[in-house]
Design a protein around this motif. Structure first.
Motif, PDB file in Angstrom:
ATOM      1  N   GLN A 177     -17.965  12.173  25.635  1.00  0.00           N
ATOM      2  CA  GLN A 177     -17.464  11.769  24.332  1.00  0.00           C
ATOM      3  C   GLN A 177     -18.497  10.891  23.633  1.00  0.00           C
ATOM      4  OE1 GLN A 177     -14.554  12.718  22.933  1.00  0.00           O
ATOM      5  NE2 GLN A 177     -15.088  11.623  21.047  1.00  0.00           N
ATOM      6  N   VAL A 178     -18.718  11.168  22.358  1.00  0.00           N
ATOM      7  CA  VAL A 178     -19.639  10.392  21.545  1.00  0.00           C
ATOM      8  C   VAL A 178     -18.855   9.334  20.783  1.00  0.00           C
ATOM      9  CG1 VAL A 178     -21.259  10.441  19.619  1.00  0.00           C
ATOM     10  CG2 VAL A 178     -21.307  12.250  21.343  1.00  0.00           C
ATOM     11  N   HIS A 179     -19.358   8.114  20.811  1.00  0.00           N
ATOM     12  CA  HIS A 179     -18.718   7.006  20.131  1.00  0.00           C
ATOM     13  C   HIS A 179     -19.622   6.512  19.012  1.00  0.00           C
ATOM     14  CE1 HIS A 179     -16.137   3.584  19.510  1.00  0.00           C
ATOM     15  NE2 HIS A 179     -17.117   2.744  19.760  1.00  0.00           N
ATOM     16  N   LEU A 180     -19.055   6.325  17.839  1.00  0.00           N
ATOM     17  CA  LEU A 180     -19.797   5.866  16.677  1.00  0.00           C
ATOM     18  C   LEU A 180     -19.284   4.504  16.242  1.00  0.00           C
ATOM     19  CD1 LEU A 180     -19.853   9.165  14.572  1.00  0.00           C
ATOM     20  CD2 LEU A 180     -21.606   8.321  16.141  1.00  0.00           C
ATOM     21  N   VAL A 181     -20.196   3.573  16.045  1.00  0.00           N
ATOM     22  CA  VAL A 181     -19.852   2.233  15.600  1.00  0.00           C
ATOM     23  C   VAL A 181     -20.476   1.993  14.238  1.00  0.00           C
ATOM     24  CG1 VAL A 181     -19.979  -0.232  16.068  1.00  0.00           C
ATOM     25  CG2 VAL A 181     -19.669   1.375  17.954  1.00  0.00           C
ATOM     26  N   GLU A 182     -19.633   1.796  13.238  1.00  0.00           N
ATOM     27  CA  GLU A 182     -20.075   1.572  11.872  1.00  0.00           C
ATOM     28  C   GLU A 182     -19.973   0.090  11.532  1.00  0.00           C
ATOM     29  OE1 GLU A 182     -18.070   5.646  10.111  1.00  0.00           O
ATOM     30  OE2 GLU A 182     -16.921   4.074  11.129  1.00  0.00           O
ATOM     31  N   SER A 183     -20.893  -0.378  10.718  1.00  0.00           N
ATOM     32  CA  SER A 183     -20.876  -1.764  10.295  1.00  0.00           C
ATOM     33  C   SER A 183     -21.569  -1.903   8.948  1.00  0.00           C
ATOM     34  CB  SER A 183     -21.556  -2.674  11.332  1.00  0.00           C
ATOM     35  OG  SER A 183     -22.913  -2.329  11.501  1.00  0.00           O
TER      36      SER A 183
ATOM     37  N   GLY B 178     -19.462  18.159  16.455  1.00  0.00           N
ATOM     38  CA  GLY B 178     -19.722  17.029  15.601  1.00  0.00           C
ATOM     39  C   GLY B 178     -18.684  15.946  15.818  1.00  0.00           C
ATOM     40  N   TYR B 179     -19.025  14.735  15.412  1.00  0.00           N
ATOM     41  CA  TYR B 179     -18.142  13.593  15.601  1.00  0.00           C
ATOM     42  C   TYR B 179     -18.111  12.747  14.341  1.00  0.00           C
ATOM     43  CZ  TYR B 179     -18.714  14.817  20.526  1.00  0.00           C
ATOM     44  OH  TYR B 179     -18.756  15.488  21.736  1.00  0.00           O
ATOM     45  N   TRP B 180     -16.983  12.077  14.152  1.00  0.00           N
ATOM     46  CA  TRP B 180     -16.784  11.207  12.997  1.00  0.00           C
ATOM     47  C   TRP B 180     -16.499   9.779  13.440  1.00  0.00           C
ATOM     48  CZ3 TRP B 180     -17.528  12.850   8.074  1.00  0.00           C
ATOM     49  CH2 TRP B 180     -17.514  14.223   7.839  1.00  0.00           C
ATOM     50  N   GLY B 181     -17.024   8.824  12.682  1.00  0.00           N
ATOM     51  CA  GLY B 181     -16.648   7.443  12.874  1.00  0.00           C
ATOM     52  C   GLY B 181     -15.280   7.175  12.285  1.00  0.00           C
TER      53      GLY B 181
END
Length: 116
Positions: free
Chosen positions: A1-7, A104-107
């Motif tokens: 699993q891909v994890h996205l961290v937005e800031s 594809g993955y989404w934050g």
């Protein structure tokens, strides 16, 4: 699993600047594309900008071209969106997107609000 961290989101005045960051981690075997989409209230999610990892090319929506700049840090698997000369119509939830050789993955999205 891909994890996205937005800031980097928040409130900014019209004409000001803001920089968003998105760091990808997890099961990343090959990173092809990272980018940003946005969704304003009552509107559909729309493309903003993307960065192709292999080719190093960038693409922009016409609405942000010349004002926004997307960049990358390959060592950190991170993409940035430098937002300059922001306008009230830039107000939206911004979503980071990453595509590998697989899915594809989404934050989760980060709010950007531009005041008049």
């Amino acid at each position: 699993q891909v994890h996205l961290v937005e800031s980097g989101g928040g409130l900014v005045q019209s004409g000001g600047s803001l920089r968003l960051s998105c760091a990808a981690s997890g099961s990343i075997f090959s990173l092809n594309v990272m980018g940003w989409y946005r969704q304003a209230p009552g509107r559909e999610r729309e493309f903003v900008a993307t960065f192709s990892w292999s080719g190093g090319s960038t693409t922009y929506a016409n609405s942000v071209k010349g004002r926004f700049t997307i960049s990358r840090d390959t060592a950190k698997n991170t993409v940035y969106l430098q937002m300059n000369s922001v306008k009230p119509e830039d107000t939206a939830v911004y979503y980071c997107y990453v595509r590998t050789v697989g899915p594809g993955y989404w934050g989760q999205g980060i709010q950007v609000t531009v005041s008049s």
